[in-house]
Write a protein that holds these residues in place. Structure first.
Motif, PDB file in Angstrom:
ATOM      1  N   LEU A   1       0.831  -1.213   0.000  1.00  0.00           N
ATOM      2  CA  LEU A   1       0.000   0.000   0.000  1.00  0.00           C
ATOM      3  C   LEU A   1       0.862   1.258   0.000  1.00  0.00           C
ATOM      4  O   LEU A   1       0.569   2.240  -0.706  1.00  0.00           O
ATOM      5  N   LEU A   2       1.955   1.203   0.787  1.00  0.00           N
ATOM      6  CA  LEU A   2       2.864   2.357   0.826  1.00  0.00           C
ATOM      7  C   LEU A   2       3.483   2.599  -0.550  1.00  0.00           C
ATOM      8  O   LEU A   2       3.602   3.754  -1.002  1.00  0.00           O
ATOM      9  N   ALA A   3       3.865   1.503  -1.205  1.00  0.00           N
ATOM     10  CA  ALA A   3       4.446   1.662  -2.553  1.00  0.00           C
ATOM     11  C   ALA A   3       3.425   2.271  -3.506  1.00  0.00           C
ATOM     12  O   ALA A   3       3.749   3.139  -4.342  1.00  0.00           O
TER      13      ALA A   3
ATOM     14  N   GLN B   1       3.809   5.878  -5.503  1.00  0.00           N
ATOM     15  CA  GLN B   1       3.656   6.036  -6.953  1.00  0.00           C
ATOM     16  C   GLN B   1       2.607   7.104  -7.283  1.00  0.00           C
ATOM     17  O   GLN B   1       2.785   7.933  -8.183  1.00  0.00           O
ATOM     18  N   ALA B   2       1.520   7.086  -6.532  1.00  0.00           N
ATOM     19  CA  ALA B   2       0.462   8.099  -6.772  1.00  0.00           C
ATOM     20  C   ALA B   2       0.982   9.488  -6.469  1.00  0.00           C
ATOM     21  O   ALA B   2       0.698  10.463  -7.188  1.00  0.00           O
ATOM     22  N   ALA B   3       1.761   9.609  -5.400  1.00  0.00           N
ATOM     23  CA  ALA B   3       2.307  10.910  -5.065  1.00  0.00           C
ATOM     24  C   ALA B   3       3.259  11.412  -6.134  1.00  0.00           C
ATOM     25  O   ALA B   3       3.289  12.607  -6.457  1.00  0.00           O
ATOM     26  N   THR B   4       4.038  10.485  -6.692  1.00  0.00           N
ATOM     27  CA  THR B   4       4.971  10.894  -7.753  1.00  0.00           C
ATOM     28  C   THR B   4       4.226  11.392  -8.988  1.00  0.00           C
ATOM     29  O   THR B   4       4.575  12.409  -9.612  1.00  0.00           O
ATOM     30  N   ARG B   5       3.181  10.664  -9.382  1.00  0.00           N
ATOM     31  CA  ARG B   5       2.403  11.096 -10.551  1.00  0.00           C
ATOM     32  C   ARG B   5       1.732  12.440 -10.271  1.00  0.00           C
ATOM     33  O   ARG B   5       1.684  13.310 -11.133  1.00  0.00           O
TER      34      ARG B   5
END
Length: 396
Positions: free
Chosen positions: A381-383, A387-391
Motif C-alpha cells: 500500500l505504501l508503494a 507512486q500516486a504521489a509521484t504522478r
C-alpha cells in the motif's frame, strides 16, 4: 508292576524254592505291610505272601564317646549337631573309629566381612547424601541438612559400639569379638568405618563359641497383657515369637470378633489381624506364640499387650532398627513414597505449564505470521501511495 510301583519293595522269583520273595527298599528293622485290595483280589494269599514269615533287617548300632547305644535304620546318622557321619563298616569296641570335629571359622569370617562392607557402604551413602558445602552448593548432597538421616547414621553407629540387652554370655558387645570403630586412642579420621579384627574374633570363637553366637543373634521377646482392659480377654500365656518390639491394641466388637493392631516402636506401619473367638475358649492366631484366654461373655472393649525384648544382641537391635526404617512400611519407605508423590506432582505441574507455554507459543506464532502478512500488505500500500504521489507531483 510291583517293582515299578511306589510300594517301597522289590519282588523277585526264587526258582530254587518256587517262591516269590519281597525285599524292603529301606534299610533297618522295618516290616513290610501286606494286605489284599479288598475288591476280590487274592494274589498275596495264592502266592503265600500274606502269611509268609518276614526276616527283619538290622538297625545300625553305635556309641559316641562311650555314651549309650544309639540305633539308626539308616547308615547315615546326625547325632552330633551339624555333623553327618556315614557308618561304612563294623568296628571293635577296643579300637573305635575316630571323627575329629573342629571349628570352621572361614564361613563365619566371610559373612562378617560382607556385613562390614555393606555397613560401611551404607554409612558412606549417608555421608554423601547429607554432605554440606556452604561455598559450593553444587557439591552438597541431595539430602544436605536432613537431620533425620544424620540421626539414623548415629543410631547405626551406636548399635555397633553399644551393648546388648540382658545378654548372659561372656561377650556383651561386638567390640569384644572383633567388631568396632577402632581402638581407643586411634588417630583422628580413622574411626569412621567399622573394622573387623579377625584374630580377635577367632580367639573369642575358640574361647566360647556359644557366647559369640549369643552376641550376634540372641533375641528373646516377652508379651505382657496390661491390666485394666475392658475386652473379653481374661489372660495371656506363652512365649511371644515375634521379632519386633511394640504393643498390640486388642479391639473387641462385643459379638465374637477381636482385631489385633500391632504398633511397632521402630516407627513401622501398623498391621492388623482379625479372629473369631469362642466364649470360655482360647485364641492362638492373634499374637504370635501366645494364647489368649477368652471369658464367658463377649464384652465390647479394648486391651493392650506390650511386647518387649528381655534379651537382644546388638545385631538384632540393628536388624530391628533397619526393618523399621527400610522394611515394608518403614520410615524411609514412607518418605520415599512421599518424595515420589511430590516429584510426580511437580512433573504434572511441569507438563501442564509446558502445555500452556506451547499453546501460548502457538498463538504467538500465528500472530507473528499475521503480522508479517499485514506488514507485506502495508508495504504494498505504501508503494502504491508513493507512486500516486509521484504522478501527482509530475502533474503539478
Amino acid at each position: 508292576r510291583i517293582n515299578a510301583s511306589a510300594a517301597g519293595v522289590s519282588a523277585r522269583y526264587d526258582a530254587a524254592s518256587d517262591k516269590i520273595k519281597l525285599d524292603q527298599s529301606k534299610t533297618g528293622s522295618l516290616a513290610i505291610t501286606l494286605a489284599e485290595d479288598g475288591a476280590g483280589g487274592d494274589f498275596l494269599t495264592k502266592t503265600g505272601l500274606l502269611a509268609a514269615t518276614q526276616t527283619m533287617g538290622t538297625n545300625a548300632e553305635f556309641l559316641i564317646d562311650g555314651g549309650p547305644t544309639q540305633y539308626s535304620a539308616s547308615n547315615t546318622v546326625s547325632s552330633v549337631p551339624g555333623v553327618t557321619v556315614t557308618l561304612s563298616a563294623l568296628t571293635d569296641v577296643g579300637s573305635p573309629a575316630t571323627v575329629t570335629v573342629s571349628q570352621n571359622t572361614a564361613g563365619a569370617i566371610g559373612f562378617i566381612k560382607a556385613f562390614v562392607a555393606d555397613f560401611n557402604a551404607a554409612l558412606g551413602a549417608i555421608d554423601a547424601a547429607t554432605r554440606a558445602d556452604g561455598k559450593d552448593r553444587s557439591r552438597a548432597g541431595e539430602l544436605s541438612g536432613d537431620a533425620t538421616i544424620r540421626q539414623l547414621r548415629s543410631i547405626l553407629r551406636g548399635m555397633i559400639s553399644g551393648s546388648g540387652v540382658g545378654l548372659t554370655g561372656a561377650f556383651k558387645n561386638l567390640n569384644e569379638i572383633g567388631l568396632g570403630f577402632g581402638r581407643i586412642g586411634s588417630a583422628l579420621g580413622t574411626t569412621g568405618a567399622v573394622q573387623f579384627d579377625e584374630a580377635k574374633f577367632a580367639e573369642a570363637l575358640a574361647r566360647d563359641p556359644a557366647a559369640v553366637q549369643t552376641a550376634f543373634s540372641s533375641l528373646t521377646m516377652a508379651g505382657t497383657l496390661t491390666p485394666g482392659g475392658t475386652s473379653s480377654i481374661t489372660g495371656a500365656t506363652g512365649t511371644y515369637s515375634g521379632t519386633r518390639a511394640g504393643y498390640y491394641k486388642l479391639i473387641d466388637d462385643g459379638v465374637g470378633r477381636i482385631t489385633a493392631e500391632f504398633h511397632p516402636v521402630d516407627g513401622g506401619s501398623v498391621t492388623s489381624t482379625v479372629a473369631t473367638i469362642t466364649a470360655n475358649g482360647t485364641n492362638t492366631s492373634l499374637i504370635p506364640g501366645m494364647t489368649l484366654q477368652i471369658g464367658a461373655a463377649f464384652l465390647g472393649g479394648e486391651h493392650t499387650l506390650q511386647v518387649a525384648a528381655t534379651q537382644i544382641s546388638p545385631l538384632q537391635q540393628l536388624k530391628q532398627v533397619l526393618e523399621g526404617q527400610a522394611g515394608s512400611g518403614g520410615v524411609l519407605v514412607r518418605r520415599q513414597s512421599s518424595y515420589q508423590a511430590v516429584s510426580a506432582d511437580i512433573q504434572r505441574r511441569q507438563d501442564a505449564l509446558s502445555e500452556r507455554i506451547e499453546r501460548e507459543m502457538e498463538g504467538l506464532r500465528k500472530k507473528f505470521s499475521n503480522m508479517e502478512q499485514l506488514q507485506a500488505r502495508s508495504q504494498r500500500l505504501l508503494a502504491t501511495l508513493q507512486q500516486a504521489a509521484t504522478r501527482a507531483s509530475g502533474s503539478n
